[in-house]
Every structure is written in structure tokens, then in C-alpha cells.
Design an enzyme around this catalytic site. Structure first.
Site, PDB file in Angstrom:
ATOM      1  N   GLY A  10       1.001  -1.289  -0.014  1.00 54.56           N
ATOM      2  CA  GLY A  10       0.212   0.038   0.013  1.00 54.56           C
ATOM      3  C   GLY A  10       0.828   1.279  -0.175  1.00 54.56           C
ATOM      4  O   GLY A  10       2.053   1.124  -0.091  1.00 54.56           O
ATOM      5  N   GLN A  11       0.309   2.523  -0.096  1.00 53.29           N
ATOM      6  CA  GLN A  11       1.021   3.708   0.030  1.00 53.29           C
ATOM      7  C   GLN A  11       1.816   3.865   1.034  1.00 53.29           C
ATOM      8  O   GLN A  11       2.983   4.207   0.854  1.00 53.29           O
ATOM      9  CB  GLN A  11      -0.095   4.697  -0.150  1.00 53.29           C
ATOM     10  CG  GLN A  11      -1.136   5.085  -1.424  1.00 53.29           C
ATOM     11  CD  GLN A  11      -1.700   6.240  -1.239  1.00 53.29           C
ATOM     12  OE1 GLN A  11      -1.534   7.227  -1.718  1.00 53.29           O
ATOM     13  NE2 GLN A  11      -3.028   6.320  -0.647  1.00 53.29           N
ATOM     14  N   LEU A  12       1.421   3.524   2.268  1.00 55.75           N
ATOM     15  CA  LEU A  12       2.209   3.734   3.500  1.00 55.75           C
ATOM     16  C   LEU A  12       2.981   2.589   3.528  1.00 55.75           C
ATOM     17  O   LEU A  12       4.617   2.597   3.829  1.00 55.75           O
ATOM     18  CB  LEU A  12       1.300   3.740   4.695  1.00 55.75           C
ATOM     19  CG  LEU A  12       2.046   3.757   5.983  1.00 55.75           C
ATOM     20  CD1 LEU A  12       2.848   5.059   6.334  1.00 55.75           C
ATOM     21  CD2 LEU A  12       0.863   3.885   7.165  1.00 55.75           C
ATOM     22  N   ILE A  36      -5.094 -11.734   7.043  1.00 62.48           N
ATOM     23  CA  ILE A  36      -5.221 -11.188   8.396  1.00 62.48           C
ATOM     24  C   ILE A  36      -6.898 -11.321   9.030  1.00 62.48           C
ATOM     25  O   ILE A  36      -7.047 -11.208   9.959  1.00 62.48           O
ATOM     26  CB  ILE A  36      -5.068  -9.722   8.742  1.00 62.48           C
ATOM     27  CG1 ILE A  36      -5.899  -8.790   7.665  1.00 62.48           C
ATOM     28  CG2 ILE A  36      -3.574  -9.342   8.389  1.00 62.48           C
ATOM     29  CD1 ILE A  36      -5.851  -7.539   8.230  1.00 62.48           C
ATOM     30  N   ASP A 101      -9.524   9.603   9.612  1.00 64.13           N
ATOM     31  CA  ASP A 101     -10.248  10.792  10.226  1.00 64.13           C
ATOM     32  C   ASP A 101     -11.790  10.651   9.877  1.00 64.13           C
ATOM     33  O   ASP A 101     -12.561  11.382  10.499  1.00 64.13           O
ATOM     34  CB  ASP A 101      -9.658  12.170   9.239  1.00 64.13           C
ATOM     35  CG  ASP A 101     -10.038  11.874   7.741  1.00 64.13           C
ATOM     36  OD1 ASP A 101      -9.530  10.851   7.393  1.00 64.13           O
ATOM     37  OD2 ASP A 101      -9.984  12.925   7.194  1.00 64.13           O
ATOM     38  N   TYR A 124     -17.199   2.645   5.903  1.00 59.04           N
ATOM     39  CA  TYR A 124     -15.847   2.756   6.244  1.00 59.04           C
ATOM     40  C   TYR A 124     -15.299   3.163   7.420  1.00 59.04           C
ATOM     41  O   TYR A 124     -14.722   2.483   8.016  1.00 59.04           O
ATOM     42  CB  TYR A 124     -15.047   3.622   4.777  1.00 59.04           C
ATOM     43  CG  TYR A 124     -13.564   3.660   5.321  1.00 59.04           C
ATOM     44  CD1 TYR A 124     -12.889   2.765   5.197  1.00 59.04           C
ATOM     45  CD2 TYR A 124     -13.295   5.174   5.438  1.00 59.04           C
ATOM     46  CE1 TYR A 124     -11.533   3.157   5.342  1.00 59.04           C
ATOM     47  CE2 TYR A 124     -11.932   5.385   5.726  1.00 59.04           C
ATOM     48  CZ  TYR A 124     -10.944   4.434   5.492  1.00 59.04           C
ATOM     49  OH  TYR A 124      -9.693   4.667   5.748  1.00 59.04           O
ATOM     50  N   LYS A 128     -13.475   1.268  10.715  1.00 61.37           N
ATOM     51  CA  LYS A 128     -12.191   1.448  11.072  1.00 61.37           C
ATOM     52  C   LYS A 128     -12.357   1.771  12.718  1.00 61.37           C
ATOM     53  O   LYS A 128     -11.270   1.539  13.545  1.00 61.37           O
ATOM     54  CB  LYS A 128     -11.717   2.787  10.467  1.00 61.37           C
ATOM     55  CG  LYS A 128     -11.297   2.556   9.051  1.00 61.37           C
ATOM     56  CD  LYS A 128     -10.235   1.564   8.848  1.00 61.37           C
ATOM     57  CE  LYS A 128      -8.934   2.102   9.320  1.00 61.37           C
ATOM     58  NZ  LYS A 128      -7.825   1.305   9.154  1.00 61.37           N
ATOM     59  N   TRP A 149      -6.555  11.942   4.437  1.00 62.86           N
ATOM     60  CA  TRP A 149      -6.527  12.177   2.855  1.00 62.86           C
ATOM     61  C   TRP A 149      -4.888  11.951   2.470  1.00 62.86           C
ATOM     62  O   TRP A 149      -4.014  12.570   1.720  1.00 62.86           O
ATOM     63  CB  TRP A 149      -6.426  13.689   2.716  1.00 62.86           C
ATOM     64  CG  TRP A 149      -7.574  14.234   2.960  1.00 62.86           C
ATOM     65  CD1 TRP A 149      -8.625  13.676   3.783  1.00 62.86           C
ATOM     66  CD2 TRP A 149      -8.498  15.578   2.481  1.00 62.86           C
ATOM     67  NE1 TRP A 149      -9.842  14.630   3.936  1.00 62.86           N
ATOM     68  CE2 TRP A 149      -9.752  15.775   2.925  1.00 62.86           C
ATOM     69  CE3 TRP A 149      -7.703  16.554   1.922  1.00 62.86           C
ATOM     70  CZ2 TRP A 149     -10.413  16.820   2.979  1.00 62.86           C
ATOM     71  CZ3 TRP A 149      -8.668  17.738   1.503  1.00 62.86           C
ATOM     72  CH2 TRP A 149     -10.023  17.895   2.192  1.00 62.86           C
TER      73      TRP A 149
END
Length: 295
Positions: A10-12, A36, A101, A124, A128, A149
Site C-alpha cells: 500500500g501507499q504507507l 489477516i 479521520d 468505512y 475503522k 487524505w
């Protein structure tokens, strides 16, 4: 310190992998080998790796699709987080979990603090928040980082979407009444690594929830303006499309999104000396690399 990254692609996760691979004993398991949502597999992997720290960067992030696939979103974001937290606690490991957020309803006039009431308005965000609660109630050594974001050099984020749409369209309608703090994935990775270093040094930290996002606060329309202005200044696009600000009500979506999801990041600065990231500094390199990759 043995570190297990969940969600490497992923991005992170990709940023974490490249930044950590030369400085720690790193375990990365491909998604096809590490479901998972399967408690048996999670327990087996954690027992084999015996990590000191687990970074959960895996998530179901398709906000629109989550309204259709609610069970799948909760399976990954709630159950998956719970299974990882339970295994971490049994191992005596620390879990660093990435949240969002979107756990807030967006009605606040000020930036949200960690102890403000969470009241997600879409599936979503609900999934979370359920994941957060599962971790808090299951693993003693937990750090939950809410961010916002997220963007990077990868595909499927607001920056890449704008650049792609800008190539094909002369006019774009962009929502102008939703506010937040764009966050560069590389800066979030650096913040997490800073936390890890303090874990190594101190051993015991103030476990709990923290906020980390970029500044300055903007709405989607303003963010789009910055993206195209920067791309044009870098001569990556020939012309800037006409951007038309619209309200959330005029945007075709089945999802309710928070009007203000700005995060107050004072706590993470106070506890870890981590500053908010200036997304405008990262934007030029993200545009450069993304355009070059697409060429």
C-alpha cells in the site's frame, strides 16, 4: 527489534518497507500468504516471526464500495485488526495501527482531538472505529495513528486521480465544502519510524490514540488547484483544466463524508516531538514521479 509490516504494497506500507529494510530485522509477508481475516493464519505467522512490533498498514479503504461490501470492510478493518492485536498481545509485542479521520462526523468547527467523540457517518468509518476499539480492548501495547487524505507516488489517491482526469477533461467539478489535511505517505512513514526509535530507547510509552496529518488545512477544490498549478509549473501538463467548486450535495455519491475532518496533531508533537507534515513540500516530487511512471 523485529518488525512485521502488514500491508507492504500500500501507499504507507511501501514507504515503510524501503525506509526500514536496512535498519531493522524486518518481516514482510505477501497478502496471498497472510490473510489477516483468518485467525489461525495470523496466530501461526506471529508465532513464527515472533515480532517485537507489528505495523498494521493493511485496510479496506474503498469508501464508496464499503457501502456495498459492508461485511468485507468490517472483516478487514475490524476482525483483521482484532486478530492482529490479540496475537500481538499474546506475543508481548507492540502494535501500531493506522486509522482514519473518517471516524468523526465532521460537525466540529475546530480540528478534532483524540478524545473528541467519534461518530462515523459511513461504513468505512464505522469499520475503522470498530478496529480501533478492538485493538484498545485487546492489546495493552498499542499505538493507533489516525491520519487523513493520504497521497503518494502510487496510483489510486486524489493526486493521481486529478492528474489522470486532467489529461482527458477540460472541466472538473470538485467538492469545496469538505475540509481536511492532505498527508504524504512518506511523511507518515517517517513519523512512525520516529515512534519506533523512541520505543527502542524508552521501552514503555504512552499507549493510545494519536493524530498525524498534513497542513495547511484545505478543501478538495483547493487541493486540486494546488495539484494542477504545481503540475503546470513543473511543465508536466500543458494546461490547467477549468475547476468548478461544487457542494457535497451536488456530488454524485452514496457516501456521507465529514464536512470537517481536520485533525489536531498537538498530542503526537507533545509526546513524540513529531511535527505535522507540510504536504505542499512533498507534492512536487509526487507529481514528478507519478507523471514519469505514467509516461
Amino acid at each position: 527489534m523485529r518488525v512485521l509490516i502488514v500491508g507492504k504494497k500500500g501507499q504507507l506500507g511501501s514507504h515503510l518497507f524501503h525506509k526500514l529494510k536496512e535498519h531493522t530485522e524486518l518481516y514482510v509477508i505477501e497478502r496471498s500468504e497472510f490473510d489477516i481475516c483468518d485467525s489461525t493464519i495470523v496466530d501461526k505467522v506471529i508465532e513464527q516471526c515472533r515480532p517485537d512490533l507489528i505495523i498494521n498498514a493493511a485496510a479496506y479503504t474503498a469508501v464508496e464500495q464499503a457501502e456495498i461490501e459492508k461485511e468485507k470492510a468490517f472483516e478487514v478493518n475490524h476482525k483483521g485488526a482484532y486478530f492482529l492485536a490479540r496475537a500481538a498481545n499474546q506475543q508481548g509485542a507492540i502494535i501500531i495501527h493506522i486509522s482514519t479521520d473518517y471516524v468523526f462526523d465532521g460537525s466540529n468547527k475546530h480540528a478534532y482531538k483524540e478524545n473528541d467523540v467519534a461518530a462515523p457517518q459511513n461504513s468505512y468509518g464505522m469499520s475503522k472505529l470498530a478496529g480501533e476499539e478492538a485493538i484498545i480492548n485487546t492489546c495493552i501495547k498499542h499505538i493507533i495513528i489516525r491520519t487523513a487524505w493520504l497521497f503518494s507516488e502510487q496510483d489510486n489517491n486524489f493526486v493521481s486521480t486529478m492528474l489522470k482526469l486532467g489529461r482527458d477533461r477540460d472541466k472538473l467539478h470538485i467538492v469545496s465544502d469538505q475540509w481536511g489535511g492532505p498527508t504524504y505517505a512518506g511523511d507518515l512513514a517517517n513519523a512512525i519510524i520516529h515512534v519506533i526509535k523512541q520505543v527502542k530507547q524508552a521501552g514503555i510509552l504512552d499507549w493510545g490514540v494519536y493524530h498525524f496529518s498534513g497542513f495547511p488545512c484545505v478543501n478538495w477544490y483547493q487541493f486540486a488547484q494546488h495539484i494542477f498549478q504545481q503540475a503546470h509549473a513543473q511543465k508536466k501538463i500543458d494546461k490547467i483544466p477549468c475547476l468548478v467548486p461544487i457542494s457535497s450535495q451536488d456530488y454524485p455519491s452514496t457516501v456521507i463524508r465529514p464536512a470537517n475532518s481536520t485533525l489536531d496533531c498537538a498530542k503526537i508533537k507533545r509526546h513524540f516531538s513529531i511535527e505535522m507534515s507540510d504536504w505542499s513540500k512533498a507534492l512536487p516530487q509526487v507529481i514528478e514521479q507519478f507523471i514519469n511512471k505514467e509516461a
